[in-house]
Design an enzyme around this catalytic site. Structure first.
Site, short mmCIF file in Angstrom:
data_model
loop_
_atom_site.label_atom_id
_atom_site.label_comp_id
_atom_site.label_asym_id
_atom_site.label_seq_id
_atom_site.Cartn_x
_atom_site.Cartn_y
_atom_site.Cartn_z
N ASP A 342 5.34 21.39 -22.82
CA ASP A 342 5.67 22.18 -23.99
C ASP A 342 4.77 22.99 -24.83
OD1 ASP A 342 8.83 22.42 -25.46
OD2 ASP A 342 9.16 20.25 -25.45
N ASP A 412 16.43 24.42 -23.92
CA ASP A 412 16.76 23.72 -24.02
C ASP A 412 18.42 23.51 -24.24
OD1 ASP A 412 14.59 22.53 -24.53
OD2 ASP A 412 14.21 22.48 -26.53
#
Length: 605
Positions: A342, A412
């Site tokens: 990430d 997301d």
């Protein structure tokens, strides 16, 4: 005259109608030379009657499609955020105004690069068009010493006269079969369950073990432990303001390390994966207290924070070595098969304490080169570990990252209806197998919307499939549904991985979205349509694509309900009727070629 040599390199991929292009600038003089602009590709077209297609967006709404007609002057997109960004994706398409998904001319450019970029089209006074792509010249300078070379990122170019779907398939094929060296590039991908939306930071060993045990019987391949597992002796990662950089298992949460979790996964036939955000550092961390000069910022001046964190200056060799050593140690000491990599904030205050003032504009590009170096090292030392990219969702979804990470978290926002547009826009350049999409709990955590389980499943199955929920909270009927879904996806995955992808109905302009996968030999296909907001008395016929026009196909629902037998040309030119149904509902059809069945026999039945 200058003493510089510019070497132009072209790669030809004839089967895919792809040309790659990059340049190497060589300083053959006896003095340093400062490069201020070095793009990767430039193409001149004799006319200007084109539409320009790009993508735009932000966190939770990536890769929204923008199509507008060219005007005189310069029109461009780009990023100066240190990453390709949520705001725009590094590609540019020019089409004739009449071009559709199935017909018309299209020119495409994409960049194999993850940093600052520009993609632009310029129409001059004679109505001629120049399209270009490369490193963004703003905030970029590069001092080239005598005898040294500078290499631009590779650009990928394609042309078709057969519409946007054909252009996309050219890019899909080159990404699926030629980009990167990971053994996972063409392998079936594991079905993952991730604990993030199930627990966020609130977990301990017992809770994670309970989640793993509750995966039994669901058909899931890999459990991924997300953010919150690390820290130091004093502080562990209980919120997003602490511990980044301290890549040690937090004993406060996991007193026995990762071993019990890995063993629990293996007992159920699953593998274990782990979340990292290696490029970041928290001010509340042992690493920052020891090395306050390691983040990217100008010491002594106020600086910006994003998500309560700073960006590590990996252009410094000592920072790079620390990260490589910590990542290697965790992977060597634990049986980890999957990494979620990430990166949740972009670069601001772009100053490196390791560079002299005249070289500060090199920081953005040096950073990307070091990032690639780190990912390459991981790929080479741990080739069996699958790395999934992520950047606050799709904030660094590009061909540069896909070289090292064969799949990337598209957004997301995991809500199925929002994902229709996100995945549709992303598919203009990137194949569905490069996108990860998970079935999440309802009401959805990002939008608050509730959608049927079948719809969430249908949308996620059109990419690399997984789950983002807590299996402990599932009612028995949903557990049975998930077991059926995972079995179906294992059956469908060859189509998703190797088949041709066709966009059929545009969710940006239609009340529904439709797409399909077709096997290379045109014997199998799967069709999916999802309604957004249902409109009264809506009737729709969706024309399929990619089938053999002279072959009979059986069309049925996944439960075996038969829709009928049809010739391929009927399905592609008359289409399938979508009867009015409720908001957010999905229709899925399996399409299989019928062997040895003639038209006379069909008429008789």
């Amino acid at each position: 005259y200058t003493g510089l040599l510019v070497h132009l390199y072209y790669g030809l991929f004839e089967k895919n109608d792809i040309i790659t292009r990059h340049a190497r600038i060589e300083n053959t003089t006896k003095k340093p030379v400062r490069i201020t602009r070095a793009l990767s590709a430039s193409l001149d077209l004799p006319t200007a009657d084109y539409d320009m297609i790009t993508s735009y967006g932000y966190h939770l709404e990536e890769n929204q499609i923008c199509r507008q007609h060219l005007h005189h002057g310069v029109q461009s997109i780009g990023s100066r955020r240190g990453a390709s960004s949520h705001n725009h994706n590094p590609f540019l398409i020019l089409t004739t105004p009449a071009t559709t998904e199935r017909a018309g001319e299209a020119y495409g450019m994409a960049l194999i690069y993850s940093g600052n970029f520009i993609a632009r089209a310029e129409v001059d006074g004679y109505s001629r068009t120049r399209m270009q792509i490369g490193i963004h010249p703003d905030d970029f300078r590069w001092t080239l010493e005598p005898g040294a070379s500078f290499v631009t990122p590779q650009a990928v170019l394609s042309y078709t006269s057969n519409g946007l779907n054909a252009l996309s398939r050219n890019f899909h094929q080159i990404i699926k079969h030629n980009l990167g060296h990971s053994p996972w590039r063409e392998r079936p991908r594991p079905i993952v369950i991730n604990n993030w939306e199930g627990t966020y930071f609130d977990f301990d060993e017992k809770k994670i073990l309970d989640i793993i045990h509750n995966c039994k019987g669901l058909g899931i391949d890999t459990f991924v432990l997300d953010d919150g597992w690390f820290g130091n002796d004093a502080v562990c990662r209980d919120n997003d303001a602490t511990s980044l950089g301290d890549w040690f298992v937090a004993k406060q949460k996991l007193p026995h390390g990762l071993t019990p979790l890995i063993e629990a996964c293996e007992q159920q036939g699953m593998s274990f994966g782990l979340w990292f955000e290696p490029e970041m550092i928290s001010e509340d961390s042992a690493l920052y207290r020891k090395h306050p000069d390691w983040p990217i910022h100008k010491e002594g001046r106020p600086f910006c924070r994003g998500r309560n964190q700073l960006v590590l200056d990996i252009t410094r060799e000592e920072v790079y070595q620390y990260l490589e050593q910590r990542l290697f140690a965790i992977l060597a000491e634990n049986k980890i098969s999957y990494i979620k990599w990430d990166m949740n904030r972009h670069m601001t205050d772009a100053y490196s304490s390791a560079l002299p003032p005249e070289r500060q504009p090199e920081l953005f590009h040096r950073y990307i080169l070091q990032l690639y170096r780190l990912l390459k090292s991981l790929n080479e030392h741990f080739p069996e570990v699958l790395i999934e990219g992520c950047s606050g969702g799709g904030g660094r979804f590009d061909m540069g990252m896909l070289y090292y990470c064969p799949q990337f978290w598209a957004s997301d926002d995991s809500e199925a209806v929002e994902r229709l547009r996100i995945q549709y826009g992303t598919s203009l350049i990137y194949p569905p197998q490069a996108m990860t999409a998970h079935v999440s709990a309802c009401p959805n955590h990002q939008t608050g919307r509730s959608t049927p389980m079948e719809t969430r499943c249908a949308v996620a199955m059109s990419a690399t499939y997984g789950y983002e929920l807590d299996p402990r909270k599932l009612p028995e009927n949903e557990r049975r549904a998930i077991a059926q879904q995972t079995a179906r996806y294992h059956m469908l995955q060859p189509l998703v991985m190797k088949g041709d992808f066709y966009r059929l109905a545009d969710p940006f302009t239609m009340p529904y979205c439709a797409w399909m996968f077709v096997s290379a030999d045109r014997t199998k296909a799967v069709f999916t349509a999802v309604w957004q907001l249902h409109r009264a008395q809506a009737r729709a016929f969706v024309k399929l694509d990619g089938l053999d026009p002279e072959t009979f196909y059986e069309v049925k629902k996944p439960d075996g309900t038969l829709l009928g037998h049809f010739m391929g040309d009927v399905l592609m030119h008359a289409g399938i009727r979508l009867a009015p149904i409720a908001d957010f509902e999905a229709i899925v059809y399996d399409i299989v070629r019928i062997k040895g069945l003639c038209e006379k026999q069909l008429n008789a039945t």
